[in-house]
Design a protein around this motif. Structure first.
Motif, PDB file in Angstrom:
ATOM      1  N   LEU A 134       0.834  -1.199   0.000  1.00 55.14           N
ATOM      2  CA  LEU A 134       0.000   0.000   0.000  1.00 55.14           C
ATOM      3  C   LEU A 134       0.872   1.253   0.000  1.00 55.14           C
ATOM      4  O   LEU A 134       0.628   2.187  -0.775  1.00 55.14           O
ATOM      5  CB  LEU A 134      -0.931   0.004   1.207  1.00 55.14           C
ATOM      6  CG  LEU A 134      -1.836   1.239   1.359  1.00 55.14           C
ATOM      7  CD1 LEU A 134      -2.733   1.403   0.138  1.00 55.14           C
ATOM      8  CD2 LEU A 134      -2.657   1.143   2.625  1.00 55.14           C
ATOM      9  N   LYS A 135       1.885   1.275   0.858  1.00 55.02           N
ATOM     10  CA  LYS A 135       2.789   2.425   0.902  1.00 55.02           C
ATOM     11  C   LYS A 135       3.516   2.593  -0.427  1.00 55.02           C
ATOM     12  O   LYS A 135       3.690   3.708  -0.926  1.00 55.02           O
ATOM     13  CB  LYS A 135       3.808   2.245   2.030  1.00 55.02           C
ATOM     14  CG  LYS A 135       3.223   2.393   3.427  1.00 55.02           C
ATOM     15  CD  LYS A 135       4.294   2.199   4.482  1.00 55.02           C
ATOM     16  CE  LYS A 135       3.720   2.356   5.889  1.00 55.02           C
ATOM     17  NZ  LYS A 135       4.758   2.122   6.928  1.00 55.02           N
ATOM     18  N   VAL A 148      -0.041   8.442  -8.167  1.00 57.12           N
ATOM     19  CA  VAL A 148      -1.326   8.156  -7.534  1.00 57.12           C
ATOM     20  C   VAL A 148      -1.787   9.352  -6.708  1.00 57.12           C
ATOM     21  O   VAL A 148      -2.947   9.771  -6.781  1.00 57.12           O
ATOM     22  CB  VAL A 148      -1.230   6.889  -6.645  1.00 57.12           C
ATOM     23  CG1 VAL A 148      -2.488   6.724  -5.806  1.00 57.12           C
ATOM     24  CG2 VAL A 148      -0.990   5.660  -7.505  1.00 57.12           C
ATOM     25  N   LYS A 149      -0.875   9.920  -5.917  1.00 58.35           N
ATOM     26  CA  LYS A 149      -1.226  11.078  -5.094  1.00 58.35           C
ATOM     27  C   LYS A 149      -1.647  12.261  -5.958  1.00 58.35           C
ATOM     28  O   LYS A 149      -2.586  12.988  -5.621  1.00 58.35           O
ATOM     29  CB  LYS A 149      -0.045  11.455  -4.201  1.00 58.35           C
ATOM     30  CG  LYS A 149       0.242  10.444  -3.099  1.00 58.35           C
ATOM     31  CD  LYS A 149       1.464  10.826  -2.283  1.00 58.35           C
ATOM     32  CE  LYS A 149       1.745   9.803  -1.194  1.00 58.35           C
ATOM     33  NZ  LYS A 149       2.991  10.114  -0.448  1.00 58.35           N
ATOM     34  N   ASN A 164       2.441   1.570  -3.377  1.00 61.17           N
ATOM     35  CA  ASN A 164       1.512   1.939  -4.446  1.00 61.17           C
ATOM     36  C   ASN A 164       1.025   3.378  -4.347  1.00 61.17           C
ATOM     37  O   ASN A 164       0.567   3.953  -5.335  1.00 61.17           O
ATOM     38  CB  ASN A 164       0.314   0.987  -4.443  1.00 61.17           C
ATOM     39  CG  ASN A 164       0.688  -0.412  -4.924  1.00 61.17           C
ATOM     40  OD1 ASN A 164       1.670  -0.589  -5.639  1.00 61.17           O
ATOM     41  ND2 ASN A 164      -0.087  -1.405  -4.522  1.00 61.17           N
ATOM     42  N   LEU A 165       1.086   3.949  -3.140  1.00 59.53           N
ATOM     43  CA  LEU A 165       0.704   5.363  -2.991  1.00 59.53           C
ATOM     44  C   LEU A 165       1.869   6.251  -3.419  1.00 59.53           C
ATOM     45  O   LEU A 165       2.423   7.026  -2.650  1.00 59.53           O
ATOM     46  CB  LEU A 165       0.295   5.649  -1.543  1.00 59.53           C
ATOM     47  CG  LEU A 165      -1.107   5.182  -1.149  1.00 59.53           C
ATOM     48  CD1 LEU A 165      -1.312   5.317   0.352  1.00 59.53           C
ATOM     49  CD2 LEU A 165      -2.183   5.957  -1.903  1.00 59.53           C
ATOM     50  N   ASN A 166       2.240   6.132  -4.686  1.00 61.65           N
ATOM     51  CA  ASN A 166       3.372   6.888  -5.217  1.00 61.65           C
ATOM     52  C   ASN A 166       2.936   8.273  -5.689  1.00 61.65           C
ATOM     53  O   ASN A 166       1.777   8.658  -5.560  1.00 61.65           O
ATOM     54  CB  ASN A 166       4.044   6.108  -6.360  1.00 61.65           C
ATOM     55  CG  ASN A 166       3.049   5.743  -7.458  1.00 61.65           C
ATOM     56  OD1 ASN A 166       2.239   6.563  -7.867  1.00 61.65           O
ATOM     57  ND2 ASN A 166       3.103   4.511  -7.939  1.00 61.65           N
ATOM     58  N   ILE A 172      -9.985   5.138  -0.840  1.00 63.72           N
ATOM     59  CA  ILE A 172      -9.482   6.510  -0.688  1.00 63.72           C
ATOM     60  C   ILE A 172     -10.003   7.381  -1.829  1.00 63.72           C
ATOM     61  O   ILE A 172     -10.439   8.514  -1.621  1.00 63.72           O
ATOM     62  CB  ILE A 172      -7.936   6.523  -0.654  1.00 63.72           C
ATOM     63  CG1 ILE A 172      -7.421   5.799   0.600  1.00 63.72           C
ATOM     64  CG2 ILE A 172      -7.402   7.957  -0.686  1.00 63.72           C
ATOM     65  CD1 ILE A 172      -5.917   5.568   0.605  1.00 63.72           C
ATOM     66  N   ILE A 211      -6.893   1.780  -1.993  1.00 64.77           N
ATOM     67  CA  ILE A 211      -6.724   2.973  -2.828  1.00 64.77           C
ATOM     68  C   ILE A 211      -8.054   3.355  -3.483  1.00 64.77           C
ATOM     69  O   ILE A 211      -8.392   4.541  -3.587  1.00 64.77           O
ATOM     70  CB  ILE A 211      -5.622   2.743  -3.878  1.00 64.77           C
ATOM     71  CG1 ILE A 211      -4.249   2.667  -3.195  1.00 64.77           C
ATOM     72  CG2 ILE A 211      -5.626   3.858  -4.935  1.00 64.77           C
ATOM     73  CD1 ILE A 211      -3.116   2.260  -4.100  1.00 64.77           C
ATOM     74  N   LEU A 215      -5.183  11.663  -7.167  1.00 66.79           N
ATOM     75  CA  LEU A 215      -6.158  11.884  -6.100  1.00 66.79           C
ATOM     76  C   LEU A 215      -6.379  13.377  -5.868  1.00 66.79           C
ATOM     77  O   LEU A 215      -7.511  13.816  -5.644  1.00 66.79           O
ATOM     78  CB  LEU A 215      -5.689  11.202  -4.809  1.00 66.79           C
ATOM     79  CG  LEU A 215      -5.635   9.669  -4.854  1.00 66.79           C
ATOM     80  CD1 LEU A 215      -5.021   9.121  -3.570  1.00 66.79           C
ATOM     81  CD2 LEU A 215      -7.013   9.069  -5.073  1.00 66.79           C
ATOM     82  N   LEU A 248      -4.758   6.276 -12.847  1.00 66.58           N
ATOM     83  CA  LEU A 248      -4.200   5.976 -11.527  1.00 66.58           C
ATOM     84  C   LEU A 248      -3.750   4.514 -11.456  1.00 66.58           C
ATOM     85  O   LEU A 248      -2.675   4.207 -10.945  1.00 66.58           O
ATOM     86  CB  LEU A 248      -5.266   6.270 -10.467  1.00 66.58           C
ATOM     87  CG  LEU A 248      -4.960   6.012  -8.992  1.00 66.58           C
ATOM     88  CD1 LEU A 248      -5.774   6.969  -8.125  1.00 66.58           C
ATOM     89  CD2 LEU A 248      -5.288   4.582  -8.586  1.00 66.58           C
ATOM     90  N   SER A 268      -4.400  -3.844  -1.443  1.00 66.53           N
ATOM     91  CA  SER A 268      -3.894  -2.468  -1.437  1.00 66.53           C
ATOM     92  C   SER A 268      -4.628  -1.623  -2.476  1.00 66.53           C
ATOM     93  O   SER A 268      -4.900  -0.445  -2.257  1.00 66.53           O
ATOM     94  CB  SER A 268      -2.385  -2.448  -1.703  1.00 66.53           C
ATOM     95  OG  SER A 268      -2.078  -2.708  -3.067  1.00 66.53           O
TER      96      SER A 268
END
Length: 217
Positions: A4-5, A12-13, A7-9, A99, A96, A16, A63, A92
């Motif tokens: 998860l950490k 992605v951020k 993939n939240l690159n 989120i 996302i 979002l 994304l 994960s």
């Protein structure tokens, strides 16, 4: 959690953040020229197929392209079997997707601040939205319940889409995955405009993600 950490690159951020900005702007613009209650407003935004088909779905697919590829062999070996790795990565992706949905719902809610809190169905000046409202009024007792059902269906649909993309990318290269996904996306857009495609009963992204498209197909 490590996946998860990972993939939240940055991509992605950034997606979002773009979702929040554009969804907020769209929600606010949707209020212009309309006398709506809060519940009618949030339902009209989350069911607007122009917003969903031409912004939200493409952004979510973009994304996914940042993270859908299999990780390095070293990462996969850490999970002992590919199945365990796949489940962990999909978990994960579901987080996302959650989120993604929460950010979208927050933006929609903020755009409706100040509107009255009527709970009943209303007549809409927008013909397309009125058709959606008339359809939902036959299925659900209130706009709020319709909104909750649409949002829940969308979350499940987005999670299923991530699994489909992961499955495709496991068997073909990233470039071919992108081509296949773009083809399915264009089928989704064409499906609501071309009666011949509708008669074929093809399941595309819009049916998986948009509740009233699924119920009316």
């Amino acid at each position: 959690m490590n996946l998860l950490k990972k993939n939240l690159n940055g991509g992605v951020k950034g997606s979002l953040a773009g979702l929040f900005v554009v969804c907020s702007i769209f929600g606010l613009s949707n209020r212009i020229g309309h006398q709506q209650s809060f519940t009618s407003h949030i339902l009209s935004v989350i069911t607007d197929h122009y917003y969903l088909l031409y912004f939200m779905i493409p952004l979510f697919l973009l994304l996914c392209f940042f993270i859908v590829e299999d990780d390095s062999e070293m990462v996969v070996l850490r999970y002992k079997t590919y199945f365990k790795y796949f489940v962990s990565k999909w978990s994960s992706m579901i987080v996302i997707s959650l989120i993604f949905m929460v950010i979208q719902l927050i933006a929609i809610g903020i755009s409706g601040i100040g509107l009255s809190m009527s709970s009943g169905w209303e007549t809409e000046s927008n013909g397309v939205i009125q058709e959606v409202f008339e359809f939902y009024s036959k299925v659900f007792v209130s706009p709020l319940l319709s909104f909750i059902a649409s949002a829940a269906y969308m979350l499940v649909g987005l999670s299923i889409v991530t699994m489909i993309l992961m499955w495709i990318s496991h068997f073909v290269s990233k470039s071919n995955t992108i081509k296949i996904v773009i083809f399915i996306y264009f089928l989704s857009v064409a499906n609501i405009r071309i009666s011949f495609l509708q008669s074929l009963r093809i399941t595309t992204f819009n049916h998986i993600i948009i509740l009233h498209h699924s119920l009316s197909s």
